[in-house]
Design a protein around this motif. Structure first.
Motif, PDB file in Angstrom:
ATOM      1  N   ARG A 209      27.464 -10.257  56.399  1.00 24.12           N
ATOM      2  CA  ARG A 209      27.228 -11.465  55.600  1.00 24.12           C
ATOM      3  C   ARG A 209      27.714 -12.705  56.345  1.00 24.12           C
ATOM      4  NH1 ARG A 209      29.621 -15.026  52.830  1.00 24.12           N
ATOM      5  NH2 ARG A 209      31.671 -14.170  53.294  1.00 24.12           N
ATOM      6  N   GLN A 210      28.912 -12.597  56.953  1.00 21.89           N
ATOM      7  CA  GLN A 210      29.450 -13.733  57.693  1.00 21.89           C
ATOM      8  C   GLN A 210      28.568 -14.071  58.891  1.00 21.89           C
ATOM      9  OE1 GLN A 210      33.459 -12.570  58.633  1.00 21.89           O
ATOM     10  NE2 GLN A 210      34.246 -12.975  56.570  1.00 21.89           N
ATOM     11  N   GLU A 211      28.118 -13.025  59.595  1.00 22.24           N
ATOM     12  CA  GLU A 211      27.236 -13.269  60.740  1.00 22.24           C
ATOM     13  C   GLU A 211      25.933 -13.911  60.298  1.00 22.24           C
ATOM     14  OE1 GLU A 211      26.851  -9.470  62.525  1.00 22.24           O
ATOM     15  OE2 GLU A 211      28.810  -9.535  63.546  1.00 22.24           O
ATOM     16  N   ALA A 212      25.412 -13.412  59.157  1.00 22.19           N
ATOM     17  CA  ALA A 212      24.177 -14.004  58.635  1.00 22.19           C
ATOM     18  C   ALA A 212      24.411 -15.454  58.234  1.00 22.19           C
ATOM     19  CB  ALA A 212      23.678 -13.190  57.440  1.00 22.19           C
ATOM     20  N   ALA A 213      25.601 -15.706  57.587  1.00 29.38           N
ATOM     21  CA  ALA A 213      25.927 -17.072  57.195  1.00 29.38           C
ATOM     22  C   ALA A 213      26.084 -17.962  58.425  1.00 29.38           C
ATOM     23  CB  ALA A 213      27.203 -17.087  56.363  1.00 29.38           C
ATOM     24  N   ALA A 214      26.726 -17.414  59.468  1.00 31.44           N
ATOM     25  CA  ALA A 214      26.897 -18.190  60.706  1.00 31.44           C
ATOM     26  C   ALA A 214      25.541 -18.491  61.337  1.00 31.44           C
ATOM     27  CB  ALA A 214      27.779 -17.417  61.681  1.00 31.44           C
ATOM     28  N   ARG A 215      24.659 -17.457  61.360  1.00 33.06           N
ATOM     29  CA  ARG A 215      23.313 -17.702  61.908  1.00 33.06           C
ATOM     30  C   ARG A 215      22.568 -18.734  61.073  1.00 33.06           C
ATOM     31  NH1 ARG A 215      23.380 -12.092  62.503  1.00 33.06           N
ATOM     32  NH2 ARG A 215      22.145 -11.835  60.594  1.00 33.06           N
ATOM     33  N   ALA A 216      22.726 -18.625  59.740  1.00 37.29           N
ATOM     34  CA  ALA A 216      22.051 -19.592  58.863  1.00 37.29           C
ATOM     35  C   ALA A 216      22.592 -20.992  59.102  1.00 37.29           C
ATOM     36  CB  ALA A 216      22.241 -19.187  57.400  1.00 37.29           C
ATOM     37  N   GLU A 217      23.937 -21.101  59.300  1.00 36.81           N
ATOM     38  CA  GLU A 217      24.543 -22.408  59.567  1.00 36.81           C
ATOM     39  C   GLU A 217      24.068 -22.964  60.913  1.00 36.81           C
ATOM     40  OE1 GLU A 217      26.899 -25.816  59.019  1.00 36.81           O
ATOM     41  OE2 GLU A 217      26.046 -24.315  57.669  1.00 36.81           O
ATOM     42  N   GLU A 219      21.270 -22.200  62.346  1.00 36.25           N
ATOM     43  CA  GLU A 219      19.873 -22.591  62.160  1.00 36.25           C
ATOM     44  C   GLU A 219      19.773 -23.912  61.403  1.00 36.25           C
ATOM     45  OE1 GLU A 219      18.172 -19.274  60.180  1.00 36.25           O
ATOM     46  OE2 GLU A 219      18.143 -17.987  61.977  1.00 36.25           O
ATOM     47  N   ARG A 220      20.688 -24.086  60.378  1.00 32.09           N
ATOM     48  CA  ARG A 220      20.676 -25.351  59.635  1.00 32.09           C
ATOM     49  C   ARG A 220      21.045 -26.519  60.538  1.00 32.09           C
ATOM     50  NH1 ARG A 220      23.681 -28.971  57.651  1.00 32.09           N
ATOM     51  NH2 ARG A 220      25.563 -28.027  58.495  1.00 32.09           N
ATOM     52  N   ILE A 221      22.093 -26.294  61.364  1.00 35.42           N
ATOM     53  CA  ILE A 221      22.504 -27.361  62.289  1.00 35.42           C
ATOM     54  C   ILE A 221      21.388 -27.672  63.275  1.00 35.42           C
ATOM     55  CG2 ILE A 221      24.102 -27.899  64.168  1.00 35.42           C
ATOM     56  CD1 ILE A 221      26.226 -26.270  62.640  1.00 35.42           C
ATOM     57  N   ALA A 222      20.760 -26.598  63.807  1.00 35.80           N
ATOM     58  CA  ALA A 222      19.652 -26.811  64.739  1.00 35.80           C
ATOM     59  C   ALA A 222      18.501 -27.540  64.062  1.00 35.80           C
ATOM     60  CB  ALA A 222      19.177 -25.470  65.288  1.00 35.80           C
ATOM     61  N   GLU A 226      17.119 -31.140  64.937  1.00 33.13           N
ATOM     62  CA  GLU A 226      15.696 -31.329  65.206  1.00 33.13           C
ATOM     63  C   GLU A 226      15.124 -32.424  64.309  1.00 33.13           C
ATOM     64  OE1 GLU A 226      11.935 -30.691  66.937  1.00 33.13           O
ATOM     65  OE2 GLU A 226      13.998 -30.287  67.548  1.00 33.13           O
ATOM     66  N   ARG A 227      15.565 -32.396  63.018  1.00 32.61           N
ATOM     67  CA  ARG A 227      15.101 -33.438  62.097  1.00 32.61           C
ATOM     68  C   ARG A 227      15.575 -34.816  62.568  1.00 32.61           C
ATOM     69  NH1 ARG A 227      16.969 -36.530  58.350  1.00 32.61           N
ATOM     70  NH2 ARG A 227      19.070 -35.683  58.563  1.00 32.61           N
ATOM     71  N   GLN A 228      16.859 -34.893  62.958  1.00 29.35           N
ATOM     72  CA  GLN A 228      17.400 -36.158  63.433  1.00 29.35           C
ATOM     73  C   GLN A 228      16.684 -36.609  64.708  1.00 29.35           C
ATOM     74  OE1 GLN A 228      21.588 -35.465  63.849  1.00 29.35           O
ATOM     75  NE2 GLN A 228      22.000 -35.590  61.632  1.00 29.35           N
TER      76      GLN A 228
END
Length: 298
Positions: A209-217, A219-222, A226-228
């Motif tokens: 779960r933590q790894e998935a959350a880290a990957r999601a974070e 991906e969110r940061i990326a 990208e949006r910025q």
């Protein structure tokens, strides 16, 4: 004459009986305690088909007395397969040979066979109890000892057998308690293993779960970057377009101002021309150029 015939028949009958029940050499040697020699003759007699049904038992006993227990068992087994032999005795003796060779499980099976042939054969019952005792089949031994004493109430060994029965009952209780403790320990071990397995699965799930959350974070940061980046590119493009538009506007305004200046200048020139004295102007012929003469060009 008839009397002589009867006597002859009786004599012949007794001769046949004496031959039929005559003791073989192998049996004779066994009975005078020469088992090694008896083995040779008994094997030969059995192979030739001239041996009596008792020969198998004698052969097995001869092998037993010479310490050849495996051969002894084989001889008794062969006798068990022959018609007319004493199955009870052969099975009992085979059990004794197996017992002597310390194969207590095999001895148990032969004593059981002897008891099947003769349920009241208490010697086989007692020996089976001893075999089961040596094989650590304590519950089976206890049953046999108890049954033996019920059938042989006057056995001189009954006090010793009763002592063994008491020891067996205590041992069975001890084993049952040990089995209960072992079962409880096994249950606790399995529960502990299940708990550890569940904890490991929980930790693995939490890590996932933590790894998935880290990957999601990540991906969110990326995605945010990208949006910025796109917004910045869009802003720069809009700014460039605004600057280009402003420049175009300024250039258009400058051109318009230049055109206005020229227009005003022309108007001023035109107005100044309208105000000039026309007397200074002439249309006389003397002022006209002669087209026949070519002007000189500088």
């Amino acid at each position: 004459m008839q009397r002589i015939t009867c006597i002859t028949i009786i004599v012949v009958f007794f001769c046949v009986l004496s031959v039929a029940f005559a003791e073989s050499e192998g049996e004779r040697l066994f009975k005078i305690n020469r088992p090694s020699e008896a083995v040779l003759f008994l094997e030969r007699e059995i192979a030739s088909g001239t041996a009596s049904p008792d020969a198998y038992n004698y052969l097995g006993l001869a092998y037993y007395q010479t310490g050849q227990f495996a051969q002894s068992i084989t001889a008794f087994e062969k006798g068990l397969a022959v018609s007319g032999t004493d199955k009870k005795v052969l099975a009992y003796n085979a059990g004794n040979a197996a017992f002597a060779s310390r194969d207590y499980t095999l001895a148990d099976s032969y004593y059981s066979l002897a008891l099947a042939a003769s349920p009241g054969f208490t010697k086989a019952l007692l020996n089976r109890a001893n075999a089961r005792l040596n094989a650590s089949n304590f519950s089976g031994a206890l049953e046999d000892y108890v049954l033996y004493l019920e059938r042989e109430r006057n056995d001189p060994q009954q006090s010793e057998i009763r002592r063994i029965i008491t020891l067996l009952r205590g041992e069975i209780v001890r084993q049952e308690e040990e089995a209960r403790i072992a079962a409880e320990r096994e249950r606790q071990r399995k529960e502990e293993e299940a708990r550890l397995r569940a904890e490991q699965e929980r930790i693995a799930a939490e890590r996932a779960r933590q790894e998935a959350a880290a990957r999601a974070e990540q991906e969110r940061i990326a995605a945010e970057r990208e949006r910025q980046r796109k917004e910045e590119e869009e802003r720069l493009r809009a700014e460039q377009e605004r600057i280009a538009a402003e420049k175009a506007r300024q250039e258009a305004a400058a051109r318009a101002a230049e055109e206005e200046r020229r227009r005003k200048l022309l108007e001023e020139v035109a107005n100044s021309l309208h105000g000039t004295n026309t007397e200074n102007m002439t249309s006389g012929a003397e002022d006209s150029l002669d087209y026949e003469s070519e002007p000189e060009l500088d």
